[in-house]
Design an enzyme around this catalytic site. Structure first.
Site, PDB file in Angstrom:
ATOM      1  CB  SER A 140      -0.955   0.006   1.199  1.00  0.00           C
ATOM      2  OG  SER A 140      -2.029  -0.878   0.966  1.00  0.00           O
ATOM      3  CE1 TYR A 193      -4.831   2.199   4.156  1.00  0.00           C
ATOM      4  CE2 TYR A 193      -5.674   0.257   3.034  1.00  0.00           C
ATOM      5  CZ  TYR A 193      -4.669   1.185   3.240  1.00  0.00           C
ATOM      6  OH  TYR A 193      -3.505   1.089   2.521  1.00  0.00           O
TER       7      TYR A 193
END
Length: 604
Positions: free
Chosen positions: A126, A257
């Site tokens: 990420s 998220y």
């Protein structure tokens, strides 16, 4: 309010500094660049070296160094020392001769590098999201960040219309309320993934899923993802599934998220620019920054570190398809450091855009944590000032994990410095990147603050003398290890104690225990000959005011100085604004108080 009574007690002032100083947000000294000569930095590097050496030798459970390789770089924007510290550890299991891979002759061979260095390529997970947002900003700025995403993604525009007709907010994301910035700042409220990560039906067969307590799903169930890990979803399949999923929250309720948001951002930028997202990243970031060891997809294995000497198990070659903008990339520690330097130095973006980027999108439910675009933000309280000063350093970080790889980039804008951690291992502890960050940060951040103070002491501290209208003017600048910023002492204008006058005028009462400290204002004029004009803002404080215990003070504060800047002016010029004149060699020549129209030259 100023009164005759106030004037009568001006001469009454305490002489002992007792209360806490409250600086503005941001650096309290000029950003450090003297790493080679700073005793604080040299001590920190020695301590960090000793700590990491011990970790590497003892197979600490915090990193499991026998099976985990990692690379660390501490970097800065200093032209003299862009690389402040580096460390590379190669796991013993990687150094051992390979036994599980063979070439055409049947003999064992190694896949990937045998030893880590600055150019070894790791997977990022990420951390890719930083590249994605940076690409958007470099291509299009942030002027569209408050636009609804439906303006640029037709599938979401159609979904928003259907949601209005169904009038069921529990079951539908109101996509017309989700902005571009909401996706970048994790505020869309949409689900984390579709079909790819965390989808039990993709990770287990049907009998295993039932054994885990889930009900059976038929192949005809519209909620069963027909794609994801393999085969991967194309754009049509992605939106078909995503738009059936319930939202997690209403937009702008809480940070939640999502990987889907960054896939959508890439689609939107492609719509705006008419180019592929990968090509835009190449032209905006990878080429101008010369990131020769960074890959959007399909990095060559010979440049990478392959834990277990098995690319398949390590997920080296696994690709995320259209979700690549959320977590697919590969890079080296040197390239990530170069990326971080470019952000801090505004190499590719206007400085004001960088400043907007490095601000929170939202706070989280943890007092010291926030969320940015796409940053995680930690608020670090420096203990070095103790009860004498409240100093917060905001750290902007982005972590990632995929397969046998873990990553972390940390930016410290107050120092124009940061650090990079890249990890590869068959059995990485879940928090290994942050375990390493805790060690690096504990040594680095206090040392950077101390280095900045050492630099300020050498550059700014001393006596300044000049002629004011109607009489002489003078002041003394000092630094103190237990207080932030440059301290003003013995400030006299026309024979008057300006230190007391300024604080009384600011507060509107007397007597006071005056404290005046200077902090960088972020305003600087650079001339063609290299000389500079640099502005500092003074915080005018009465240290007799009582300290507040946050546990006992729900709304009151002892650190609200941000409301009082430019609270006293004379002929429109602020009494709390000072401007230094700095020559082309970097030596301070003079200081001027704007309200007093007084230029005081530094005594040599």
């Amino acid at each position: 309010m100023w009164t005759k009574r106030t004037a009568a007690v001006l001469a009454v002032a305490a002489t002992v500094l007792a209360g806490p100083n409250c600086p503005p947000l941001g650096p309290v000294f000029e950003k450090p660049y003297n790493f080679n000569t700073s005793s604080a930095m040299q001590s920190a590097i020695a301590n960090l070296t000793a700590m990491l050496t011990a970790w590497d030798q003892n197979n600490s459970s915090a990193i499991r160094s026998n099976t985990t390789s990692y690379s660390i770089e501490v970097f800065s924007t200093s032209r003299d020392q862009p690389l402040v510290f580096s460390w590379h550890h190669t796991a013993a299991s990687l150094l051992a001769p390979p036994t599980n891979s063979s070439n055409n002759n049947g003999t064992s061979r190694r896949v990937g590098v045998a030893k880590t260095d600055a150019n070894t390529v790791y997977r990022l997970g990420s951390l890719t999201k930083v590249f994605t947002v940076y690409t958007w900003l470099a291509q299009d700025g942030d002027t569209k960040w408050n636009d609804p995403i439906t303006r640029y993604v037709p599938e979401l525009a159609a979904a928003a219309e259907r949601a209005k007709q169904e009038a069921d907010p529990v079951a539908n994301v109101p996509w017309d309320e989700v902005t571009v910035g909401a996706l970048a700042g994790q505020l869309s409220g949409a689900i984390r993934d579709y079909g790819l990560m965390g989808e039990v039906s993709q990770e287990f067969d049907r009998s295993q899923a039932v054994g885990l307590g889930f009900p059976p799903l038929s192949k005809e169930d519209p909620m069963l993802p027909p794609c994801g890990q393999w085969p991967q979803c194309n754009r049509t399949e992605f939106f078909s599934g995503l738009l059936r999923a319930y939202p997690s929250f209403a937009p702008f309720t809480t940070p939640a998220y999502t990987n889907t948001g960054f896939q959508i951002l890439a689609y939107a930028l492609e719509s705006i620019k008419g180019k592929s997202f990968e090509s835009m990243m190449q032209e905006s970031l990878l080429q101008p920054l010369r990131l020769k060891h960074t890959y959007y997809r399909n990095a060559p294995a010979e440049e990478g570190i392959i834990p277990g000497n098995n690319p398949s198990k390590a997920e080296w070659a696994y690709q995320l398809g259209d979700e690549s903008p959320a977590g697919n990339m590969y890079s080296s520690v040197s390239d990530i450091s170069a990326l971080g330097r470019s952000i801090l130095a505004s190499t590719l973006l206007p400085p004001v855009l960088t400043r907007r980027w490095l601000k929170p999108a939202v706070m989280s439910s943890e007092l010291i944590a926030g969320v940015g675009y796409p940053w995680g933000i930690r608020r670090i309280s420096l203990p070095s000032y103790g009860a004498n000063g409240k100093r917060v350093v905001d750290a902007f970080n982005k972590a990632g994990r995929i397969g046998y790889y873990s990553s972390l980039l940390v930016l410290l804008p107050d120092y124009d410095a940061g650090f990079t951690v890249l990890i590869a291992g068959e059995d990485i502890p879940g928090n290994a990147n942050f375990n390493l960050a805790d060690v690096v940060g504990a040594a680095l951040v206090p040392a950077l603050e101390a280095a900045a103070r050492e630099q300020a002491e050498a550059k700014f501290a001393g006596d300044y003398v000049g002629d004011a209208v109607g009489g002489s003017s003078s002041l003394k600048l000092t630094t103190q290890s237990d207080r932030p910023g440059l301290g003003i002492e013995n400030w006299v204008s026309n024979g008057t104690d300006m230190q007391t006058i300024a604080v009384v005028l600011q507060g509107g009462y007397a007597p006071v225990n005056p404290s005046i400290r200077l902090y960088p204002a972020g305003l600087e004029t650079v001339r063609k000959d290299g000389s500079r004009k640099v502005a500092f803002k003074a915080v005018l404080e009465d240290l007799n005011l009582p300290a507040r215990d946050p546990a006992q003070s729900m709304f009151s504060t002892d650190c609200g100085t941000w409301v009082s800047f430019t609270g006293v002016t004379y002929g429109t010029q602020p009494l709390d604004q000072f401007v230094f004149e700095v020559d082309a060699r970097g030596a301070v020549v003079s200081i001027e108080n704007l309200a007093l129209r007084a230029v005081m030259k530094k005594r040599r």
